[in-house]
Design an enzyme around this catalytic site. Structure first.
Site, PDB file in Angstrom:
ATOM      1  N   SER A   1       0.826  -1.215   0.000  1.00 53.49           N
ATOM      2  CA  SER A   1       0.000   0.000   0.000  1.00 53.49           C
ATOM      3  C   SER A   1       0.857   1.260   0.000  1.00 53.49           C
ATOM      4  O   SER A   1       0.526   2.244  -0.653  1.00 53.49           O
ATOM      5  CB  SER A   1      -0.893   0.036   1.226  1.00 53.49           C
ATOM      6  OG  SER A   1      -1.526  -1.186   1.385  1.00 53.49           O
ATOM      7  N   PHE A   2       1.940   1.251   0.742  1.00 52.74           N
ATOM      8  CA  PHE A   2       2.784   2.446   0.834  1.00 52.74           C
ATOM      9  C   PHE A   2       4.161   2.220   0.253  1.00 52.74           C
ATOM     10  O   PHE A   2       5.027   3.071   0.347  1.00 52.74           O
ATOM     11  CB  PHE A   2       2.940   2.879   2.297  1.00 52.74           C
ATOM     12  CG  PHE A   2       1.640   2.993   3.002  1.00 52.74           C
ATOM     13  CD1 PHE A   2       0.823   4.092   2.783  1.00 52.74           C
ATOM     14  CD2 PHE A   2       1.218   2.002   3.860  1.00 52.74           C
ATOM     15  CE1 PHE A   2      -0.397   4.185   3.407  1.00 52.74           C
ATOM     16  CE2 PHE A   2      -0.006   2.094   4.492  1.00 52.74           C
ATOM     17  CZ  PHE A   2      -0.824   3.191   4.269  1.00 52.74           C
TER      18      PHE A   2
ATOM     19  N   VAL B   1       8.927  -2.358  -4.078  1.00 55.13           N
ATOM     20  CA  VAL B   1      10.247  -2.943  -3.893  1.00 55.13           C
ATOM     21  C   VAL B   1      10.861  -3.162  -5.266  1.00 55.13           C
ATOM     22  O   VAL B   1      10.222  -3.735  -6.150  1.00 55.13           O
ATOM     23  CB  VAL B   1      10.165  -4.272  -3.104  1.00 55.13           C
ATOM     24  CG1 VAL B   1      11.551  -4.878  -2.926  1.00 55.13           C
ATOM     25  CG2 VAL B   1       9.504  -4.051  -1.748  1.00 55.13           C
TER      26      VAL B   1
ATOM     27  N   ASP C   1       3.038  -9.172  11.810  1.00 53.36           N
ATOM     28  CA  ASP C   1       2.458  -9.401  10.483  1.00 53.36           C
ATOM     29  C   ASP C   1       3.105 -10.618   9.820  1.00 53.36           C
ATOM     30  O   ASP C   1       3.449 -10.586   8.641  1.00 53.36           O
ATOM     31  CB  ASP C   1       2.608  -8.145   9.611  1.00 53.36           C
ATOM     32  CG  ASP C   1       1.660  -8.152   8.412  1.00 53.36           C
ATOM     33  OD1 ASP C   1       0.661  -8.906   8.435  1.00 53.36           O
ATOM     34  OD2 ASP C   1       1.916  -7.401   7.455  1.00 53.36           O
TER      35      ASP C   1
ATOM     36  N   LYS D   1       3.251 -13.876   7.914  1.00 50.89           N
ATOM     37  CA  LYS D   1       2.420 -14.589   6.943  1.00 50.89           C
ATOM     38  C   LYS D   1       3.342 -15.036   5.820  1.00 50.89           C
ATOM     39  O   LYS D   1       4.463 -14.533   5.690  1.00 50.89           O
ATOM     40  CB  LYS D   1       1.287 -13.693   6.427  1.00 50.89           C
ATOM     41  CG  LYS D   1       1.732 -12.348   5.890  1.00 50.89           C
ATOM     42  CD  LYS D   1       0.548 -11.514   5.458  1.00 50.89           C
ATOM     43  CE  LYS D   1       0.995 -10.118   5.068  1.00 50.89           C
ATOM     44  NZ  LYS D   1      -0.085  -9.307   4.530  1.00 50.89           N
TER      45      LYS D   1
ATOM     46  N   ASN E   1       5.494 -12.759   3.671  1.00 52.28           N
ATOM     47  CA  ASN E   1       6.583 -12.001   4.287  1.00 52.28           C
ATOM     48  C   ASN E   1       7.773 -12.900   4.641  1.00 52.28           C
ATOM     49  O   ASN E   1       8.717 -12.463   5.291  1.00 52.28           O
ATOM     50  CB  ASN E   1       6.078 -11.249   5.519  1.00 52.28           C
ATOM     51  CG  ASN E   1       5.190 -10.067   5.122  1.00 52.28           C
ATOM     52  OD1 ASN E   1       5.300  -9.549   4.008  1.00 52.28           O
ATOM     53  ND2 ASN E   1       4.315  -9.650   6.015  1.00 52.28           N
TER      54      ASN E   1
ATOM     55  N   ASP F   1       9.557  -7.517   6.095  1.00 48.73           N
ATOM     56  CA  ASP F   1       8.394  -6.648   6.292  1.00 48.73           C
ATOM     57  C   ASP F   1       8.102  -6.347   7.766  1.00 48.73           C
ATOM     58  O   ASP F   1       7.197  -6.934   8.363  1.00 48.73           O
ATOM     59  CB  ASP F   1       7.167  -7.250   5.597  1.00 48.73           C
ATOM     60  CG  ASP F   1       6.046  -6.237   5.478  1.00 48.73           C
ATOM     61  OD1 ASP F   1       6.188  -5.126   6.029  1.00 48.73           O
ATOM     62  OD2 ASP F   1       5.029  -6.544   4.827  1.00 48.73           O
TER      63      ASP F   1
ATOM     64  N   THR G   1      -3.026  -8.947   9.528  1.00 51.01           N
ATOM     65  CA  THR G   1      -3.747  -9.379   8.341  1.00 51.01           C
ATOM     66  C   THR G   1      -4.858 -10.312   8.823  1.00 51.01           C
ATOM     67  O   THR G   1      -4.572 -11.248   9.575  1.00 51.01           O
ATOM     68  CB  THR G   1      -2.769 -10.112   7.398  1.00 51.01           C
ATOM     69  OG1 THR G   1      -1.710  -9.195   7.078  1.00 51.01           O
ATOM     70  CG2 THR G   1      -3.459 -10.546   6.122  1.00 51.01           C
TER      71      THR G   1
HETATM   72  N1  LIG Z   1      14.623  -7.900   0.192  1.00 48.09           N
HETATM   73  C1  LIG Z   1      13.755  -8.351  -0.707  1.00 48.09           C
HETATM   74  N2  LIG Z   1      14.169  -9.142  -1.725  1.00 48.09           N
HETATM   75  C2  LIG Z   1      13.273  -9.596  -2.648  1.00 48.09           C
HETATM   76  N3  LIG Z   1      11.955  -9.324  -2.648  1.00 48.09           N
HETATM   77  C3  LIG Z   1      11.476  -8.549  -1.661  1.00 48.09           C
HETATM   78  C4  LIG Z   1      12.340  -8.023  -0.649  1.00 48.09           C
HETATM   79  N4  LIG Z   1      11.595  -7.284   0.202  1.00 48.09           N
HETATM   80  C5  LIG Z   1      10.350  -7.357  -0.271  1.00 48.09           C
HETATM   81  N5  LIG Z   1      10.253  -8.114  -1.380  1.00 48.09           N
HETATM   82  C6  LIG Z   1       9.036  -8.408  -2.154  1.00 48.09           C
HETATM   83  O1  LIG Z   1       8.165  -7.289  -2.096  1.00 48.09           O
HETATM   84  C7  LIG Z   1       6.941  -7.643  -1.435  1.00 48.09           C
HETATM   85  C8  LIG Z   1       6.484  -6.457  -0.593  1.00 48.09           C
HETATM   86  O2  LIG Z   1       7.486  -6.158   0.381  1.00 48.09           O
HETATM   87  P1  LIG Z   1       7.113  -5.987   1.903  1.00 48.09           P
HETATM   88  O3  LIG Z   1       8.359  -5.622   2.648  1.00 48.09           O
HETATM   89  O4  LIG Z   1       6.364  -7.183   2.369  1.00 48.09           O
HETATM   90  O5  LIG Z   1       6.182  -4.698   1.805  1.00 48.09           O
HETATM   91  P2  LIG Z   1       4.706  -4.392   2.326  1.00 48.09           P
HETATM   92  O6  LIG Z   1       4.882  -3.795   3.664  1.00 48.09           O
HETATM   93  O7  LIG Z   1       4.187  -3.406   1.341  1.00 48.09           O
HETATM   94  O8  LIG Z   1       3.944  -5.695   2.346  1.00 48.09           O
HETATM   95  C9  LIG Z   1       7.265  -8.909  -0.637  1.00 48.09           C
HETATM   96  O9  LIG Z   1       6.132  -9.708  -0.413  1.00 48.09           O
HETATM   97  C10 LIG Z   1       8.288  -9.574  -1.535  1.00 48.09           C
HETATM   98  O10 LIG Z   1       7.654 -10.311  -2.542  1.00 48.09           O
HETATM   99 MG   LIG Z   2       4.463  -7.637   3.092  1.00 47.38          MG
END
Ligand SMILES: Nc1ncnc2c1ncn2[C@@H]1O[C@H](COP(=O)(O)OP(=O)(O)O)[C@@H](O)[C@H]1O
Ligand SMILES: [Mg+2]
Length: 360
Positions: A43-44, A47, A153, A155, A158, A174, A195
């Site tokens: 949402s915010f 990556v 969070d 799941k 993450n 996350d 969630t």
């Molecule tokens: N370090 C990373 N390396 C590879 N993919 C990542 C990494 N961090 C996040 N992602 C991908 O991006 C998605 C969203 O990142 P996340 O940190 O979970 O953000 P949000 O808080 O928006 O859920 C993750 O579910 C994953 O698929």
């Molecule tokens: Mg996430």
């Protein structure tokens, strides 16, 4: 000119104000890293996969929009945690860049995909594989809890695999909803967050709660890993919460007759309504299922019934309703994983995936 050769033309470099300094910081980021692809979205946040220009090393950059208050809060929680931790199963923060509207977090890149993509792609999934994943996740959660940090969070989306190999380690990511309290561990949290399908009953009751909420989520994750279905699943949010509050889930139907009693005991002790009776991460690490199974050789192949369950879900719930929270489309993540899997099986002429998500 900056070190990377960008000319000081647009007035950016001559200013002394903070505003200009933060813009220089962004400029610096783009000088240092080459953006390659969008790999995730929330949402915010977005990556992206990047390459360090000098070393050619790949990294991930999580870009968080901080214009909105929620974005700023998510960012603050995440940085508070990532700056404090160092564990082989927790994503490592390399450096941070800030501009007026965004924060850029440079992190190590996980290239093995999310937990669920792996279960489906692997073609086989055993209790042994599940316990090996859990061992790593539990170890990192035990570590976080010892620092007074609650993830809040947990799941499958993450939990990322570090690399595509079968022996890859898992990384917990996350920390946007994480709470970093004191070390005593009796620090009570009050914010209602998480969630829906993974929320612990005490959060729903709006009681002050503890890090035991992470243990509950691990129970939900274990149930999904072994069956491909959710313990608590209901389109209607009120009914879903009622099921969770009553702890109403079952081990009926496939593949549960073929799952060991130890595994069921493990889940039962995590999906325990009273947080005081619930197993802690450190107790879970010592549970006989984890201890014996993770060390054992290959077990029964659960893959078929797991993918059958996943596919049944996908076909019966094409139009799943939106659910709240940062990750946006969390409810359809299982379905997305299935559709991606099914797409890979299609003849090459029509290989278009009808759902969004990562570009892998
Ligand atoms: N370090 C990373 N390396 C590879 N993919 C990542 C990494 N961090 C996040 N992602 C991908 O991006 C998605 C969203 O990142 P996340 O940190 O979970 O953000 P949000 O808080 O928006 O859920 C993750 O579910 C994953 O698929
Ligand atoms: Mg996430």
């Amino acid at each position: 000119a900056l070190m990377c050769g960008v000319q000081a033309s647009s007035g950016v470099l001559c200013a002394e104000t903070e505003y200009h300094l933060t813009e220089i910081s962004t400029l610096f980021l783009f000088c240092r890293y080459n953006i390659k692809a969008l790999i995730g979205r929330g949402s915010f946040s977005r990556v992206v996969r990047v390459e360090h220009r000098a070393t050619k090393q790949p990294f991930a950059i999580k870009i968080i929009e901080t214009k909105a208050k929620e974005g700023r809060e998510v960012c603050e929680s995440e940085l508070n945690v990532l700056r404090r931790v160092s564990h082989r199963n927790i994503i490592q923060l390399m450096e941070v860049f800030e501009s007026h509207e965004r924060v850029y977090m440079v992190m190590e890149l996980a290239t093995g995909g999310e937990l669920f993509d792996r279960i489906i792609a692997k073609g086989s999934f055993t209790e042994r594989d599940a316990t090996r994943v859990l061992q790593m996740v539990l170890d990192s959660i035990k570590y976080l809890h010892s620092l007074g940090i609650t993830h809040r969070d947990l799941k499958p989306e993450n939990l990322l695999y570090y690399h595509p190999g079968v022996d890859s380690k898992i990384l917990v990511t996350d920390f946007g909803l994480a709470s970093s309290g004191n070390k005593a561990g009796d620090w009570l949290m009050r914010t209602t967050c998480g969630t829906p399908e993974y929320i612990a009953p005490e959060i729903l009751l709006r009681k002050p709660y503890t890090n035991a909420v992470d243990a509950w989520a691990l129970g939900v994750i274990t149930y999904i890993m072994l069956s491909g279905s959710m313990p608590f699943e209901e389109e209607n949010r009120t009914r879903l919460y009622r099921m969770i509050l009553k702890g109403r889930y079952s081990f009926a139907g496939e593949p549960w007759p073929n799952v060991s009693n130890l595994a069921k005991d493990f889940i039962t002790r995590l999906l325990t309504i009273d947080p005081n009776d619930r197993m802690t991460a450190s107790q879970a690490l010592k549970h006989p299922w984890i201890v014996t199974m993770a060390a054992s050789s290959s077990m029964k192949n659960l893959h078929r019934s797991i993918s059958q369950n996943l596919m049944r879900r996908a076909s019966s719930r094409c139009h799943s309703s939106k659910s709240g929270h940062s990750s946006g489309s969390n409810k359809s993540r299982l379905e997305q994983a299935v559709v991606r899997f099914l797409c890979r099986q299609l003849p090459t002429e029509k290989k278009e995936c009808p759902v969004g998500g990562q570009d892998g």
